[in-house]
Design a protein around this motif. Structure first.
Motif, PDB file in Angstrom:
ATOM      1  N   VAL A  41       8.273  -0.551  -2.093  1.00 63.09           N
ATOM      2  CA  VAL A  41       7.685   0.588  -1.401  1.00 63.09           C
ATOM      3  C   VAL A  41       7.902   1.890  -2.155  1.00 63.09           C
ATOM      4  O   VAL A  41       7.004   2.740  -2.219  1.00 63.09           O
TER       5      VAL A  41
ATOM      6  N   VAL B 282       2.719  -4.797  -1.440  1.00 69.29           N
ATOM      7  CA  VAL B 282       4.014  -4.164  -1.197  1.00 69.29           C
ATOM      8  C   VAL B 282       5.026  -5.239  -0.855  1.00 69.29           C
ATOM      9  O   VAL B 282       4.843  -6.017   0.091  1.00 69.29           O
TER      10      VAL B 282
ATOM     11  N   ARG C 212       7.135   0.670   4.607  1.00 67.93           N
ATOM     12  CA  ARG C 212       7.023  -0.667   4.009  1.00 67.93           C
ATOM     13  C   ARG C 212       6.541  -1.683   5.031  1.00 67.93           C
ATOM     14  O   ARG C 212       5.588  -2.435   4.784  1.00 67.93           O
TER      15      ARG C 212
END
Length: 224
Positions: free
Chosen positions: A21, A206, A192
């Motif tokens: 992230v 991610v 995230r």
């Protein structure tokens, strides 16, 4: 090779680039120059609890209709994933710092920095003031009282001197810096989780990777 070229070659097979992230944020804000300037949704005030993923999804749908050009980057194209990341950052809830935290996250990402948690900071007791002259440095003293003593058979009044001290850096300063790091990390975790759960990114994957939690508590392992 630029990231845009890598993405362009991968579009046919939808190969995504895996980023933690923090790296994804730095790519979005530092490389792609994404901005946080998003309109407020209807019936939402400045005191609301952020945009929420529902609003980000709406923004994502809008972006999907005009993916041939970004709307923020001056003199170039802003990748749509960068705009989705920026929209997610803008939605940080008030419980995690709200808009102030969102701005801080964007600023740090744009500069490629991590919050200063004052590594190796050790509080020391030091003189409050130091005087310097041709003979060097000496701590400033103040008179805190007097005392009567006998010297050479005579009573004399002498001054009692003390050196005012302070603690630098102050323990509260270190505590505040590390609390700010913790708050930043919690907000990154929210971003995230939102990006992973939302599945809104087309070319970025991610990952679960995060910056170290409470790095000041990590001790180097001893040699075997």
């Amino acid at each position: 090779m630029s990231f845009h070229k890598q993405i362009g070659r991968a579009r046919g097979t939808r190969v995504k680039r895996a980023l933690g992230v923090q790296a994804a944020l730095e790519w979005a804000f530092r490389v792609e120059k994404a901005q946080l300037e998003l309109p407020l949704p209807r019936n939402v005030t400045e005191e609301s609890f952020g945009f929420g993923l529902e609003y980000v999804l709406l923004q994502r749908a809008a972006l999907g209709c005009k993916i041939d050009g970004g709307q923020h980057k001056i003199g170039g194209y802003t990748h749509e994933d960068a705009e989705v990341i920026a929209a997610t950052v803008a939605g940080v809830p008030d419980s995690l710092g709200g808009k102030r935290m969102a701005i801080r996250i964007a600023e740090l990402a744009r500069a490629g920095l991590t919050p200063d948690w004052m590594p190796s900071a050790v509080t020391r007791c030091v003189p409050l003031e130091v005087k310097r002259n041709q003979h060097g440095e000496r701590a400033t003293t103040i008179v805190v009282g007097t005392e009567r003593i006998v010297t050479r058979g005579k009573w004399r009044t002498v001054e009692l001197l003390a050196c005012p001290v302070t603690f630098r850096p102050h323990p509260q300063q270190i505590e505040a810096a590390r609390r700010a790091y913790d708050e930043w990390l919690q907000a990154l975790g929210w971003i995230r989780d939102g990006l992973i759960a939302g599945g809104m990114l087309r070319d970025i994957d991610v990952t679960a990777a995060m910056p170290r939690a409470r790095p000041w508590e990590v001790r180097p392992s001893g040699r075997g």
